[in-house]
Structure formats: structure tokens, C-alpha cells
Enzyme design. Structure first.
Site, PDB file in Angstrom:
ATOM      1  N   CYS B 109      11.786  34.526   5.164  1.00 52.60           N
ATOM      2  CA  CYS B 109      12.876  34.377   6.127  1.00 52.60           C
ATOM      3  C   CYS B 109      13.172  35.655   6.887  1.00 52.60           C
ATOM      4  O   CYS B 109      13.888  35.638   7.881  1.00 52.60           O
ATOM      5  CB  CYS B 109      14.139  33.900   5.417  1.00 52.60           C
ATOM      6  N   HIS B 402      17.816  26.845  10.481  1.00 53.81           N
ATOM      7  CA  HIS B 402      17.111  28.032  10.016  1.00 53.81           C
ATOM      8  C   HIS B 402      15.606  27.796   9.948  1.00 53.81           C
ATOM      9  O   HIS B 402      15.058  27.539   8.897  1.00 53.81           O
ATOM     10  CB  HIS B 402      17.687  28.413   8.631  1.00 53.81           C
ATOM     11  N   CYS B 437      18.366  37.637   4.040  1.00 45.37           N
ATOM     12  CA  CYS B 437      17.734  37.519   2.742  1.00 45.37           C
ATOM     13  C   CYS B 437      16.452  36.714   2.892  1.00 45.37           C
ATOM     14  O   CYS B 437      16.293  35.986   3.859  1.00 45.37           O
ATOM     15  CB  CYS B 437      18.677  36.825   1.768  1.00 45.37           C
TER      16      CYS B 437
END
Lengths: 446, 451
Positions: B109, B402, B437
Site C-alpha cells: 500500500c 483504496h 501503512c
């Protein structure tokens, strides 16, 4: 989009069939390609005034094949009637009949251009009658022309000469294939302002132009045409059309500005973007517009307001911001897209026609404001143009609408774009507050 | 020459001319396509399609057609083997010069943020004058892995010479070999998904359901308000009919979020607090950011929104349960701020990636914990707390979605614009902190400053 009928009657079998049945036979129009000769054959300059002599000499200096008298049976590219010194309707006879003898020799896609003076400026009833006479003469003659030939007139304000920059600019535009779908129209040249381009192939070189509604259709074609003519482009459309806008911007090497033109700060944002990213702003093409068609009896507030707001109120606000900014280039050009609906009216389009007629009113009233800053503001009024929008009109209605003009076909987005590019160029510096129709001499309207 | 990028003084005290002095890396602007829910508007779009679209929108916005960019860096987390040169293929399909070099990067990510950091560092060192950072991910068009049995059969078949050999190999196939292995977000070393890992952390830090739902609600409302204000007009280019992030629920409410059943940590009983409403869904999308030196931007009359000041990466030992999987930024930020001599009070905006609402809240809780500050961060007490009104003010991943590698570009483009506007309105510089994160127990954080 394809006008299959025109393709059909220009093929062997279809051509014979249409002839036998007496059906309309629209010609495939000659359209502008870079490098193409200005006019497809010799140009006859008719008229025995000093202006005619000077014009003939000027055209000769451009290496055109110029005749002062037609040679019998020689095919011609264009006939220019110089009528700049008419004093009485009787003065029309000699030049008109001289041109008449050559009409059958006009090539396909040929051009007739009259040069005359506006009747309103005449000092005697006789002169006014003669000048106004040109109007009826030219509009009728344009309807007699065949095979894609067109007839248009240049109205020279008293004091301007046939060889002034904008007179030559207008003549060049009408002679060229850029004006393929402009027919039966007059264009007024009111001042000696303007200049001919250093490179006729790139008349907008060095200019920074903004085109609104550029994501598709006519707006995208305006962008392509102005890019071809040398302009640096800022393309504006609503954020929701951003993907198509980006695609057009990348094609024409411009910058995309996603912006709702009805926003209060739209003018400032357009100006900021153009000045920051391109160093200047010379040309604004107000093309963005919408239709929300309904009979007036069924009209609601939302439909009415959105059309008025987008099609005219936003332009007024943006123009005001441009004028107040003091950041326009030395010869600013505004070109707005109006519509023949705004001239002749159209059932179910009261809101649209009001907005487009409003554009014409705005252009005429704003002309002095822009003139005081060395600029011009003009409009084009497209008639039936083959676009995604007109492709949605039911077939029968569309077929009728297409044939209702002297060229018996719909125009292309490029026809509108070429006219806008001309009005945005330096060569049109003496043309201000005008509305030029791009309609193939549609039967409705002025 | 030293290897840490610092100029080395020569014995006479002068700086060696062969070592380039560092210079500023500026963010010109960003562009992304709206994010779609997996299986939605971009179900038929590949990573390459989406990354090309995000690039083309950026090129159109800034007039970069035919421009040779110093380097383009991007990547995807879920990547097909056919996408081995994903970014280069996207550049070749875009309006950029075909002479633009690229590299692909994968850091889960954090991929998107790491490409920003990498290219900014190259600009600072004078190795390149311009760069486009980016990322893309498709959870819809995810690579499907075949079973080990099927894979072995296919490879053996390829090597077989005769028909009997081929038949013999085919006879080894069993029905269970034909079932594809679905891509998962499970950590290979623990077998737990990201959500299950976070559920443990959430329980450890005693993050309440209410606090998570409130953060999720704010995310949706903030993102919706940003759209209404036209904030994304120059950050986004529509794609495939989407003009807004498909995950956005402008009309969601506390009650609606409270009605959802927990989906992670269900074995925790009453402590199960993570729902589909306060966790990010699988998403498709792409984002890009244009970076440059001052001179390169000035020469092209491009805007300069913010500078990339510094960045830090960290990793945690989640395998042995020492820290939560998504807690690495908790360690990265204190290290970064110490180096820059800054505290949390020095920031105008915080962009903490909302992998889960609980991730953000666990991070804040750890920073506010005195014991954690002393024992794990080596500080005198708690690291500090942040002004919540400065956190994710235009929405974040919970509302926007996301697409793993695209999140960094989304945040950096938006934050740079916010900082520039803030500085313009207050007349003083504005500073922003980005924290992302990542799977594998990693985290990347960065500081941006307005220009």
C-alpha cells in the site's frame, strides 16, 4: 453522422436515379486542406472602379490567375464583382450582366463574391437603393448556383478600400475552401484594422486561444482547426467531461482546464490559467452550450435557467472579467457560437433560441467595448450541422432539415470551426460586432 | 564522496564540486481517475488501461505532450505476470515522449508514496529534473493463480515431446487442481488477513466501535464536501463514466454505520468492532503526481504547490506479535520528526491513510500513550496528540476507496493542493504529514511543505 444520401447521389447509379426522379443532388463540398490552392481556377474581377483595379493588382501579386474579362469557355474558379461605387440601381447592370455571361463557366465549388457598401451609410436614396439592391441580387444568385458553388458578399464601410486588410481577409476566406458551407451571406468590414498573416498556412501562429465546450463535437473540431492554424490552446469543459477533454487536449498539444463556466470566478480562472501557463490570452471562443428542448407550455424553471445561464449569462460574465482584467493581448478576439435558431426560431426551443439570440445581441453591443481595446467580438450562427446532437433527430425530420438550404446538405463541424478560426485571426481585425451564418443559405432566417 | 547524499568537505574545507548540492523537489500537481469499487465501473479495465488514463489526464492538465520526463515511477500491488513492464507500457500508450524512462516499484500500500519519495530524491540530487510518480491497482482484474498441481502439469506438458507422454501427464490432473486460488490479502507468514490483524490491534488499543464509525462518517462527509466545493476539479479526470469515487456515501449516517455487523475479529466476541463501514473495500483506480525541480517547472510556467521535504520508512515485527501489522508508521513518524526537529504541533494537515478507521485510531492512541512512548519510542513520555480538525479534512480511503498502489498519489496530489491554498490564504508556509501503512508490517511517511 454520415450523409448517406449525398454519398448515394454522387455515385454512378444513384446520380442517374436522382436526376431522373428530380431529387436534390447535393454536391460533395471542397473543404480546406493545408497546401491546397486558394481557389480552384482563374479569378475574374468584374468592375471598372479604381477599387476593382487595385484589388485585381493585389490578387495578381498573390500569384493568382486573375482576369479582368472572362475568356469565353474558360473554366473559372471565382467571379468577384466590385460594386464599391454604386450611385444608382442602374449602375448594377453592367457588372451584373458581365458576370452573368461567365456563370456557366464557373467550376464545381466555384465562388461568387460581391464587394459593395452598406446601404445604411448611403447619402442619397438612389445610392441606398443601389447598395441594398446588391443584397437581394446576391442572395438570389447564391440560390441559382450549383455543384457546391457559393455566393457571398463583403460590405465595405465608406472609407475602407477593397484592398484593406480585412477586406482582403474576408475575400480570401470566401474564395477558399474554408467557407465551404457559408453561402448567401454578407460580412461587414467596418475599419481598416487588421493585418494579413505572415504565413497563410498558420494564420494563428503565436496566439493563445481558449475554447470552451471543447471536449467533443464542434468544440473539439474548433480546437483541431485552431491548432492546425498555429494557435496554442487552452481547452475548457465541465469536470464531468474531463476524460474526453484530456483526449482532445493531448491530440492538439494544448492544456485541459476542467471548469464549469457558470461559476462566478470562471473568467478569472480561465485568464489565470492562460496567462500563467501560456504567458498570454489572445482569443476566446465561447462554444460551450446546451439544449434543453421543451415546448414553452411544458417548460420548467430548471430547463429555462440552465440554458440561459450556460449559453449566454456565463459568456457575459466571462467577457466582463476579461475586459476588467487588463490582461488581454493587444488585439483580443472573442468569437461566440450563436445559432440560426436564434434568428428564425425553432419549435420547442424558446429557451435555446432566446439564449442564442442573446449571444447576437451581446456581440453587437460589446463590439465598441472590445474595439476600444484593439479587439473584436463576433459570432457565428451555425445552421444544420452534422453532429452527435443532430444525429439524434428522427431520420425524416433530419433528412428534411438537411436539404432545406441552397447546398442541400448539412454542414460539418469543421465548417463552423473554419469560420471561427477566420474571425479569430488578425486578418479579421476590421470585422467587429458581426454575426456570420454557417448554414449553406438555409431557407429560414435572415 | 559519501554514500548518504551529504556533501563531503574536502580537507581544505571546500565542498567537492563533483558532489551535487541538493536542491528542492516540488510538486506541480496530481491527477487521478475516480476510484471504483471492485467489480464495478472498471471491472473490465486492466492496470495498464487505468494507469495510462491517469497519465493522459495529467499530461493534458499540464501540457506535457511529447515531453521527455526524467523518469516515471509507478507500480501495482496486484500485478499480472504479463504486466512485467507495466509502467513503461503505460508511458508508451500515453502522450508522453517515448524516450521517457521508467521503473516499476512494489511496496504494497506504500507503493505510491514510495515512488514520490524515490523520484523526489533523484530530483534533489540533480539526477533528474522532472518525474511522474504513480500507482494503480485493480482488485477486479486481479491475477488469478492456478493450483500447484495444474501449474506443474502445464509446465510438464510444455516439455513433453510425444502424444502418449502428453496423455500420461494429463491423466495426473485431479478435479481439485482446476480450482483457481483466489487472490487474498492474507499475510503469508501468519495466514491472517489485514482485517484480522487490525482487529487484534484494535482490541489491544481498546478502540471503540463508536470512535471508528465516527471517523468513517467524517471521511464520507469530508469527501462529499470536497466534491461539492470543486476541490477535485483539477485533481481528477473522469474515466469510464465515473466522475466521482464510487465508494463515496454522502448520505451515510451514524445510525446506518452502527447497524452494520462486524466482519473482522468475530472470534473476539464483544470486542469485534470492525465493519464494512469502517474498513476500506477492495477498489480499482490509478493516480499520478508530477514532480519537478524549480527550474524545470519555471521553464514551463507550471505551478508549484508544495515541496517534498523528507520521508522515512519503518517496519514492525508483526510475525511474532510484537506490534500490529499496520503500526509501522507509529515508529516512522517520530524518527522523521526528530530528524527534522519538528513536533506534531508544527503541522497544518495530517493525512493518515484510513486502511481501517481503527488503524488511524490505533496510531493516534499509541502516540498518546506515555508508556508506549517511553518503552517503544525511546521518548520521555507520550509522543503527542494531533489536532483532529486537521486530520484527513477532505476525506480519505474509507470514503474514496483504496486501490493499493494508487493511494499514495491520491494523498500527495490532494495534500499539495491543500497546503498551497492554505499558505495563499494565511500568508505563511503550511506543512503536511503523510502516513501510509502497508502489508508486510511496513510503513512510509513523508513531510510536504507549501510553496
Amino acid at each position: 453522422m454520415a450523409d448517406t444520401y449525398t454519398q448515394l447521389v454522387n455515385s454512378g447509379l444513384g446520380r442517374n436515379l436522382a436526376k431522373k426522379l428530380g431529387l436534390p443532388q447535393p454536391a460533395v463540398l471542397r473543404r480546406y486542406q493545408p497546401g491546397q490552392p486558394l481557389v480552384a481556377g482563374p479569378v475574374v474581377v468584374v468592375g471598372d472602379t479604381a477599387g476593382a483595379d487595385k484589388l485585381a493588382a493585389e490578387l495578381l501579386s498573390w500569384d493568382l490567375d486573375v482576369r479582368r474579362h472572362a475568356v469565353p469557355a474558360e473554366k473559372l474558379g471565382a467571379i468577384i464583382l466590385v460594386l464599391d461605387e454604386l450611385e444608382h440601381p442602374a449602375d448594377l447592370e453592367k457588372p451584373v450582366l458581365a458576370a452573368a455571361g461567365s456563370l456557366r463557366d464557373l467550376r464545381a465549388g466555384g465562388r461568387i463574391i460581391t464587394l459593395s457598401r452598406p446601404a445604411a451609410e448611403a447619402t442619397s436614396p438612389e445610392a441606398a437603393a443601389a447598395r441594398q439592391g446588391v443584397d437581394g441580387f446576391l442572395r438570389s444568385l447564391a440560390k441559382e448556383l450549383r455543384a457546391g458553388a457559393t455566393g457571398n458578399g463583403v460590405l465595405l464601410a465608406d472609407g475602407t478600400t477593397p484592398t484593406s486588410a480585412s477586406a482582403l481577409g474576408a475575400i480570401t476566406f470566401f474564395l477558399s475552401a474554408r467557407s465551404a458551407f457559408v453561402d448567401g451571406q454578407f460580412l461587414a468590414v467596418s475599419t481598416e484594422d487588421g493585418s494579413l498573416p505572415a504565413d497563410p498556412e498558420r494564420p494563428l501562429a503565436g496566439k493563445v486561444a481558449v475554447v470552451t465546450g471543447a471536449a467533443r463535437g464542434i468544440g473539439a473540431e474548433i480546437a483541431r482547426t485552431m491548432h492546425r492554424d498555429g494557435a496554442s490552446l487552452v481547452l475548457v469543459d465541465i469536470p464531468a467531461a474531463g476524460d474526453q477533454l484530456a483526449s482532445v487536449a493531448n491530440e492538439v498539444r494544448g492544456t485541459a482546464l476542467q471548469l464549469d463556466i457558470t461559476g462566478a470566478d470562471a473568467g478569472r480562472r480561465i485568464l489565470d490559467h492562460a496567462v500563467q501557463r501560456h504567458g498570454r490570452l489572445d482569443i476566446v471562443v465561447h462554444n460551450a452550450g446546451v439544449t434543453r428542448d421543451k415546448l414553452l407550455a411544458n417548460m420548467d424553471q430548471a430547463r429555462w435557467n440552465s440554458v440561459i445561464n450556460i449559453n449566454i449569462a456565463a459568456q457575459l460574465r466571462i467577457n466582463e472579467a476579461l475586459l476588467e482584467s487588463g490582461h488581454l493581448g493587444p488585439t483580443p478576439r472573442i468569437v461566440s457560437v450563436a445559432s440560426t435558431s436564434g434568428i428564425a426560431g425553432n419549435r420547442g426551443q424558446t429557451n435555446y433560441a432566446a439564449s442564442k439570440a442573446g449571444v447576437m445581441g451581446m456581440v453587437r453591443a460589446s463590439a465598441p467595448l472590445f474595439a476600444s481595446r484593439g479587439g473584436t467580438i463576433n459570432a457565428v450562427a451555425p445552421g444544420f450541422i452534422e453532429t452527435e446532437m443532430t444525429a439524434r433527430i428522427p431520420l425524416a425530420v433530419r433528412e428534411v432539415a438537411r436539404r432545406l438550404n441552397s447546398l442541400q446538405q448539412g454542414g460539418l463541424p469543421s465548417d463552423v470551426a473554419e469560420t471561427i478560426a477566420f474571425l479569430a485571426s488578425d486578418a479579421a481585425g476590421g470585422i467587429n460586432g458581426e454575426v456570420l451564418r454557417v448554414c449553406g443559405q438555409n431557407l429560414v432566417g435572415a | 564522496m559519501s554514500i548518504d547524499g551529504q556533501s563531503t568537505p574536502a580537507p581544505d574545507g571546500s565542498v567537492s564540486a563533483t558532489v551535487p548540492a541538493t536542491r528542492r523537489a516540488v510538486i506541480v500537481g496530481g491527477n487521478r481517475i475516480p476510484f471504483a469499487r471492485a467489480g464495478g465501473a472498471y471491472a473490465k479495465s486492466s492496470n495498464q488501461d487505468m494507469l495510462t488514463a491517469a497519465l493522459d489526464g495529467l499530461i493534458a492538465r499540464f501540457g506535457l505532450q511529447d515531453e521527455r520526463i526524467g523518469q516515471v515511477a509507478a507500480g501495482a500491488v496486484l500485478k499480472h505476470s504479463k504486466d512485467f513492464n507495466l509502467t513503461r507500457e503505460a508511458v508508451l500508450g500515453s502522450a508522453l515522449s517515448a524516450e521517457t524512462p521508467v521503473y516499476d516499484l512494489q511496496q504494497a500500500c506504500a507503493t505510491g508514496l514510495e515512488t514520490v519519495v524515490g523520484l523526489a530524491n533523484k530530483i534533489k540530487l540533480g539526477q533528474i529534473d522532472s518525474g511522474i510518480a504513480g500507482g494503480v491497482d485493480s482488485a477486479s482484474d486481479a491475477p488469478v493463480v492456478v493450483s500447484e498441481g495444474l501449474r506443474e502439469v502445464i509446465l510438464d506438458l510444455h516439455r513433453a515431446k510425444t502424444l502418449p507422454q502428453r496423455l500420461q501427464i494429463l491423466s495426473r490432473l485431479r478435479p481439485k487442481d482446476l480450482a483457481p486460488l483466489a487472490p487474498g490479502t492474507a499475510e503469508p507468514r501468519t495466514g491472517l488477513t489485514m482485517g484480522e490483524h487490525q482487529a487484534l490491534t484494535t482490541a489491544q488499543w481498546k478502540i471503540s466501535r463508536e470512535a471508528q464509525d465516527e471517523l468513517a462518517l467524517n471521511s464520507h462527509h469530508n469527501l462529499a464536501a470536497a466534491y461539492e466545493a470543486g476541490f477535485f476539479d483539477d485533481l481528477m479526470t473522469p474515466y469510464r463514466g465515473l466522475t466521482r469515487d464510487a465508494n463515496l456515501r454522502a448520505d451515510t449516517s451514524k445510525e446506518k454505520l452502527a447497524a452494520l455487523k462486524p466482519v473482522f475479529g468475530r472470534n473476539l466476541g464483544a470486542d469485534a468492532t470492525m465493519t464494512a463501514g469502517n474498513s476500506t473495500p477492495l477498489t480499482d483506480g490509478a493516480s499520478t503526481v508530477l514532480l519537478a525541480s524549480d527550474a524545470w517547472a519555471d521553464a514551463r510556467d507550471l505551478p508549484k504547490l508544495a515541496a517534498v521535504v523528507d520521508a522515512e520508512a519503518a517496519a514492525v515485527d508483526f510475525v511474532h506479535g510484537k506490534d500490529g501489522l499496520l503500526m509501522a508508521p507509529v515508529f516512522a513518524v517520530p524518527r522523521l520528526l526528530a530528524r527534522q526537529n519538528l513536533t506534531l504541533a508544527d503541522f497544518d494537515y495530517f493525512e493518515i491513510h484510513e486502511a481501517f478507521a481503527a488503524t488511524v485510531l490505533s496510531t493516534l492512541a499509541a502516540w498518546e500513550d506515555e508508556e508506549f512512548g517511553r518503552s517503544r519510542l525511546g521518548l520521555d513520555g507520550a509522543f503527542g496528540s494531533i489536532d483532529r480538525s486537521r486530520l484527513n479534512v477532505n476525506g480519505s480511503s474509507l470514503a474514496a476507496g483504496h486501490p493499493f498502489a494508487a493511494t499514495g498519489g491520491r494523498i500527495v496530489g490532494a495534500l499539495a493542493k491543500m497546503l498551497h491554498a492554505k499558505a495563499a490564504s494565511t500568508g505563511r508556509p503550511a506543512r503536511g504529514l503523510v502516513s501510509v501503512c502497508a502489508a508486510g508490517g511496513q510503513g512510509v511517511v513523508a513531510i510536504l511543505e507549501s510553496l
